[in-house]
Scaffold this motif. Sequence first.
Motif, PDB file in Angstrom:
ATOM      1  N   GLU A 278      -4.687  11.662 -32.917  1.00 14.50           N
ATOM      2  CA  GLU A 278      -5.340  10.521 -33.564  1.00 14.50           C
ATOM      3  C   GLU A 278      -4.800   9.230 -32.958  1.00 14.50           C
ATOM      4  OE1 GLU A 278      -4.718  10.972 -37.743  1.00 14.50           O
ATOM      5  OE2 GLU A 278      -6.120  12.651 -37.922  1.00 14.50           O
ATOM      6  N   ILE A 279      -5.705   8.422 -32.438  1.00 18.91           N
ATOM      7  CA  ILE A 279      -5.344   7.189 -31.749  1.00 18.91           C
ATOM      8  C   ILE A 279      -5.743   5.995 -32.603  1.00 18.91           C
ATOM      9  CG2 ILE A 279      -5.588   5.860 -29.624  1.00 18.91           C
ATOM     10  CD1 ILE A 279      -4.461   8.622 -29.095  1.00 18.91           C
ATOM     11  N   PRO A 280      -4.788   5.174 -33.058  1.00 16.20           N
ATOM     12  CA  PRO A 280      -5.151   3.996 -33.867  1.00 16.20           C
ATOM     13  C   PRO A 280      -5.688   2.881 -32.974  1.00 16.20           C
ATOM     14  CG  PRO A 280      -2.786   4.072 -33.529  1.00 16.20           C
ATOM     15  CD  PRO A 280      -3.345   5.297 -32.864  1.00 16.20           C
ATOM     16  N   VAL A 281      -6.810   2.317 -33.335  1.00 16.30           N
ATOM     17  CA  VAL A 281      -7.430   1.282 -32.508  1.00 16.30           C
ATOM     18  C   VAL A 281      -7.888   0.109 -33.377  1.00 16.30           C
ATOM     19  CG1 VAL A 281      -8.223   2.969 -30.794  1.00 16.30           C
ATOM     20  CG2 VAL A 281      -9.752   2.298 -32.672  1.00 16.30           C
TER      21      VAL A 281
ATOM     22  N   HIS B  89       4.698  21.675 -16.027  1.00 19.45           N
ATOM     23  CA  HIS B  89       4.128  22.993 -16.276  1.00 19.45           C
ATOM     24  C   HIS B  89       3.180  22.992 -17.462  1.00 19.45           C
ATOM     25  CE1 HIS B  89       7.931  24.761 -14.236  1.00 19.45           C
ATOM     26  NE2 HIS B  89       6.984  24.459 -13.365  1.00 19.45           N
ATOM     27  N   GLY B  90       2.852  21.795 -17.933  1.00 20.92           N
ATOM     28  CA  GLY B  90       2.008  21.706 -19.111  1.00 20.92           C
ATOM     29  C   GLY B  90       0.557  21.492 -18.772  1.00 20.92           C
ATOM     30  N   PHE B  91      -0.122  20.779 -19.667  1.00 21.33           N
ATOM     31  CA  PHE B  91      -1.559  20.576 -19.521  1.00 21.33           C
ATOM     32  C   PHE B  91      -1.884  19.104 -19.756  1.00 21.33           C
ATOM     33  CE2 PHE B  91      -0.924  24.914 -21.067  1.00 21.33           C
ATOM     34  CZ  PHE B  91      -1.582  25.642 -20.075  1.00 21.33           C
ATOM     35  N   SER B  92      -2.913  18.640 -19.061  1.00 20.83           N
ATOM     36  CA  SER B  92      -3.381  17.274 -19.240  1.00 20.83           C
ATOM     37  C   SER B  92      -4.800  17.305 -19.793  1.00 20.83           C
ATOM     38  CB  SER B  92      -3.332  16.505 -17.919  1.00 20.83           C
ATOM     39  OG  SER B  92      -4.075  17.175 -16.910  1.00 20.83           O
ATOM     40  N   PHE B  93      -5.082  16.366 -20.675  1.00 23.52           N
ATOM     41  CA  PHE B  93      -6.380  16.265 -21.343  1.00 23.52           C
ATOM     42  C   PHE B  93      -6.886  14.839 -21.175  1.00 23.52           C
ATOM     43  CE2 PHE B  93      -3.704  19.377 -23.377  1.00 23.52           C
ATOM     44  CZ  PHE B  93      -4.515  20.474 -23.601  1.00 23.52           C
ATOM     45  N   VAL B  94      -8.183  14.682 -20.957  1.00 22.16           N
ATOM     46  CA  VAL B  94      -8.714  13.371 -20.623  1.00 22.16           C
ATOM     47  C   VAL B  94     -10.021  13.114 -21.373  1.00 22.16           C
ATOM     48  CG1 VAL B  94      -9.855  14.336 -18.580  1.00 22.16           C
ATOM     49  CG2 VAL B  94      -9.398  11.875 -18.696  1.00 22.16           C
ATOM     50  N   THR B  95     -10.221  11.858 -21.768  1.00 15.93           N
ATOM     51  CA  THR B  95     -11.473  11.461 -22.414  1.00 15.93           C
ATOM     52  C   THR B  95     -12.510  11.096 -21.354  1.00 15.93           C
ATOM     53  OG1 THR B  95     -10.963   9.098 -22.502  1.00 15.93           O
ATOM     54  CG2 THR B  95     -10.181  10.457 -24.340  1.00 15.93           C
ATOM     55  N   ASP B  96     -13.729  10.901 -21.791  1.00 15.94           N
ATOM     56  CA  ASP B  96     -14.727  10.261 -20.951  1.00 15.94           C
ATOM     57  C   ASP B  96     -14.365   8.783 -20.824  1.00 15.94           C
ATOM     58  OD1 ASP B  96     -16.245  12.573 -20.624  1.00 15.94           O
ATOM     59  OD2 ASP B  96     -17.430  12.176 -22.453  1.00 15.94           O
ATOM     60  N   PRO B  97     -14.890   8.112 -19.810  1.00 13.42           N
ATOM     61  CA  PRO B  97     -14.643   6.661 -19.710  1.00 13.42           C
ATOM     62  C   PRO B  97     -15.235   5.938 -20.930  1.00 13.42           C
ATOM     63  CG  PRO B  97     -15.530   7.519 -17.654  1.00 13.42           C
ATOM     64  CD  PRO B  97     -15.682   8.611 -18.674  1.00 13.42           C
ATOM     65  N   PHE B  98     -14.545   4.919 -21.402  1.00 17.99           N
ATOM     66  CA  PHE B  98     -15.044   4.122 -22.527  1.00 17.99           C
ATOM     67  C   PHE B  98     -16.058   3.102 -22.012  1.00 17.99           C
ATOM     68  CE2 PHE B  98     -10.840   5.568 -23.930  1.00 17.99           C
ATOM     69  CZ  PHE B  98     -11.167   6.143 -25.143  1.00 17.99           C
ATOM     70  N   ASP B  99     -17.068   2.849 -22.824  1.00 18.56           N
ATOM     71  CA  ASP B  99     -18.070   1.863 -22.432  1.00 18.56           C
ATOM     72  C   ASP B  99     -17.889   0.548 -23.190  1.00 18.56           C
ATOM     73  OD1 ASP B  99     -18.879   2.612 -24.937  1.00 18.56           O
ATOM     74  OD2 ASP B  99     -20.821   3.438 -24.315  1.00 18.56           O
ATOM     75  N   TYR B 100     -16.699   0.318 -23.686  1.00 17.28           N
ATOM     76  CA  TYR B 100     -16.389  -0.925 -24.387  1.00 17.28           C
ATOM     77  C   TYR B 100     -14.894  -1.167 -24.319  1.00 17.28           C
ATOM     78  CZ  TYR B 100     -15.104   2.427 -28.051  1.00 17.28           C
ATOM     79  OH  TYR B 100     -14.548   3.480 -28.741  1.00 17.28           O
ATOM     80  N   ASP B 101     -14.470  -2.393 -24.560  1.00 16.21           N
ATOM     81  CA  ASP B 101     -13.048  -2.749 -24.639  1.00 16.21           C
ATOM     82  C   ASP B 101     -12.562  -2.569 -26.079  1.00 16.21           C
ATOM     83  OD1 ASP B 101     -13.336  -3.492 -22.031  1.00 16.21           O
ATOM     84  OD2 ASP B 101     -13.122  -5.642 -22.383  1.00 16.21           O
ATOM     85  N   PHE B 102     -11.286  -2.218 -26.236  1.00 19.35           N
ATOM     86  CA  PHE B 102     -10.681  -2.174 -27.566  1.00 19.35           C
ATOM     87  C   PHE B 102      -9.169  -2.260 -27.425  1.00 19.35           C
ATOM     88  CE2 PHE B 102     -10.953   2.221 -26.138  1.00 19.35           C
ATOM     89  CZ  PHE B 102      -9.728   2.763 -26.494  1.00 19.35           C
ATOM     90  N   GLU B 103      -8.516  -2.505 -28.537  1.00 21.29           N
ATOM     91  CA  GLU B 103      -7.049  -2.509 -28.554  1.00 21.29           C
ATOM     92  C   GLU B 103      -6.546  -1.184 -29.111  1.00 21.29           C
ATOM     93  OE1 GLU B 103      -5.462  -5.792 -30.734  1.00 21.29           O
ATOM     94  OE2 GLU B 103      -6.631  -7.290 -29.620  1.00 21.29           O
ATOM     95  N   LEU B 104      -5.608  -0.577 -28.419  1.00 25.18           N
ATOM     96  CA  LEU B 104      -4.895   0.574 -28.955  1.00 25.18           C
ATOM     97  C   LEU B 104      -3.637   0.024 -29.616  1.00 25.18           C
ATOM     98  CD1 LEU B 104      -4.245   3.957 -27.119  1.00 25.18           C
ATOM     99  CD2 LEU B 104      -2.533   2.909 -28.588  1.00 25.18           C
ATOM    100  N   ASN B 105      -3.560   0.118 -30.934  1.00 26.45           N
ATOM    101  CA  ASN B 105      -2.486  -0.524 -31.692  1.00 26.45           C
ATOM    102  C   ASN B 105      -1.818   0.461 -32.645  1.00 26.45           C
ATOM    103  OD1 ASN B 105      -3.056  -2.993 -30.561  1.00 26.45           O
ATOM    104  ND2 ASN B 105      -4.298  -3.717 -32.266  1.00 26.45           N
ATOM    105  N   GLY B 106      -0.529   0.694 -32.463  1.00 24.21           N
ATOM    106  CA  GLY B 106       0.204   1.529 -33.407  1.00 24.21           C
ATOM    107  C   GLY B 106       0.737   2.801 -32.762  1.00 24.21           C
ATOM    108  N   SER B 107       0.990   3.812 -33.598  1.00 26.69           N
ATOM    109  CA  SER B 107       1.537   5.099 -33.146  1.00 26.69           C
ATOM    110  C   SER B 107       0.453   6.161 -33.199  1.00 26.69           C
ATOM    111  CB  SER B 107       2.686   5.554 -34.063  1.00 26.69           C
ATOM    112  OG  SER B 107       3.720   4.595 -34.103  1.00 26.69           O
ATOM    113  N   PHE B 108       0.318   6.945 -32.111  1.00 22.67           N
ATOM    114  CA  PHE B 108      -0.619   8.059 -32.203  1.00 22.67           C
ATOM    115  C   PHE B 108      -0.059   9.108 -33.147  1.00 22.67           C
ATOM    116  CE2 PHE B 108       1.864   9.419 -28.405  1.00 22.67           C
ATOM    117  CZ  PHE B 108       2.183  10.724 -28.758  1.00 22.67           C
ATOM    118  N   GLY B 109      -0.955   9.927 -33.695  1.00 26.12           N
ATOM    119  CA  GLY B 109      -0.546  10.945 -34.652  1.00 26.12           C
ATOM    120  C   GLY B 109      -1.342  12.209 -34.466  1.00 26.12           C
ATOM    121  N   GLY B 110      -1.649  12.870 -35.570  1.00 24.22           N
ATOM    122  CA  GLY B 110      -2.367  14.133 -35.510  1.00 24.22           C
ATOM    123  C   GLY B 110      -1.435  15.313 -35.651  1.00 24.22           C
ATOM    124  N   GLU B 111      -1.820  16.442 -35.065  1.00 24.38           N
ATOM    125  CA  GLU B 111      -0.999  17.646 -35.164  1.00 24.38           C
ATOM    126  C   GLU B 111      -1.329  18.573 -34.008  1.00 24.38           C
ATOM    127  OE1 GLU B 111      -1.995  19.184 -38.996  1.00 24.38           O
ATOM    128  OE2 GLU B 111      -4.089  19.539 -38.476  1.00 24.38           O
TER     129      GLU B 111
END
Length: 615
Positions: A609-612, A468-490
């Motif tokens: 906030e996504i650590p990369v 019953h919630g909501f989904s949020f999506v980014t645009d496609p990335f045009d490069y490779d990267f590592e997602l490393n760690g814990s997401f944060g923010g508020e």
Amino acid sequence: MDRYVQNLKSIKMRNSINKAFIIVIAICFVASCKEQSPIQKPRKITEGSATYLVQDSILIPTDDGAKIHAIVVRNAKNSEPGPAVLFHTIYARENDLERAKMAANHGYVGVVSYTRGKGLSPDSIIPYKHETTDTYEVIDWISKQDWSNQKVGMYGGSYVGFTQWAAVKHKVHPALKTIVPSVSAAPGIAEPMENGVYQNFHYPWHHYVSNNKYLDTTIYNNGQRWGDLNMKWYEKGLAYSAMDSLDGLPNPQFRERLLHPMYDAYWQNMMPYKEEFAHIDIPILATTGYYDGGQVGTQYYLKEHTKYNKNAEHYLVIGPYTHFGAQEKPNAHIFGYDLDSVAQIDITELIFDWYDYILKGKAKPALLQDKINYQVMGANKWGHAPSLNAMANDTLKYYLSNMRSGVAFASMFNTGNNGKDIHYTLADNPADADSYLEQTIDFSDRSNLTWNSSGWRSIVDSSLMVGHGFSFVTDPFDYDFELNGSFGGEISVSINKKDFDYKVVLFEQTPDGKFFALTLPYVGRASYVRDRERRQLLTPNKKVKIPFGIVRVTSKNISKGSRLVVVINGIKDPFSEINYGTGKNVSEETIKDANEPLIIKWYGDGNIEIPVKTD
């Protein structure tokens, strides 16, 4: 008269001497009882080419009069004193002799000891409360045996990980040279609640460990019973504290723990607390997994230890492992995901390699190239960093925009938008701070289809569960990267009540359209996220920003063409305590407290906030 007084003084003196003598005798008797408890003589067991000296019925006396059942296994060929490996557990099993033999096969004295009351111990079974002293006394007992060279290591996972931290709460025994806690339980932090939210799967655990001297596997493995209990409780809308009354079998430990929803002295007395981490100066190796429920506890200990002891020698090994996989040898395939070949390590062998390094002076295990050692999913490699924060060198920040993304992909139960397949944008810039998405949760409606079912069923899936919630999506990335760690923010929210529980799940949508769950869902209670030791209720209809609590660490190579997807939701389901938002003790709230539906306004200035790590 003088003779009378003199006789009286003489009588008083004799009485004083007699009392002192009696006290001394009593003290000596108690000490003698502790020292003279009969110790089982070792017997020889030969299996193939190995001969063991086995003592499996030892009762170690404690200072307060309890007895701890212990098993000791030695290699009969080793006549010289040597180091011991201790596994102190509440999970007493008939085959624990094999675990002690395993240590002997690796060149150590194998010791398995049990929580007081378990095994042959005549005492009452009391989880958690006595481990700080009992584990210390077991280590002390080991150090005084003629087969000990006064070097002891501890290891084990979950509750057994907790007992290792309990052992060093007040001080580190001189003989204890290292601990290896895996997937560590952290009572009051990671279980039975997580970020303040009680989880139902802990309920049957008390019966499992306390119904008999070993384990009540019959009742614990009765999944039908516990599933039916969850549904019955949910449908009736009873208080969470009434769960055992509904079940018909008293669960006093469950009820006792509900009396302490905040991290108070009840929990603080069980393990190191704040400055008590400062004196822990022995090397530590911890293991956990991205899909391990116990990672919250492992992460808590790591952060507190390195916070209060700046010179802490604390290593972490973490990969795509479950609660059990991170303790021994992970399966090559979990929840629809095939582990990279480099992730398929034998953690048991790593632990004994660590013991060889610490207790025997051999080389450090090659995997431990830095304090934090993490497997990068999808890249078939390990990464190494001096700290959790150093796993990343950049941060991607996104805002929970109410702007529709225009992206269409398969989702299930996306009823937060009247059943329409609508997804919103993870925007680079904040939207209007007053714009929001509104979610309504009717706690009085208990039809099964109103379950808030956001989350994931497998790591890799073809559709998204939004509930019953909501989904949020980014645009496609045009490069490779590592997602490393814990997401944060508020999150930025307002609600019409005083409190609520919520869930956040992070996915990668791969270029082929599959959804990859990057770690377990985050759950949190708004009133405890800022301060686990003090409840801070929300003001109804007042906008507030709430930071995330402990979020699980993960690592994955995000490929070009992928998107990140965030699903966010309020919680109402049969699998965790239901927070009706009155501000009362949540475990005492019932469906009668539902009143008007919960209205959550998710504002666009909330952020993730996504650590990369990028080249």
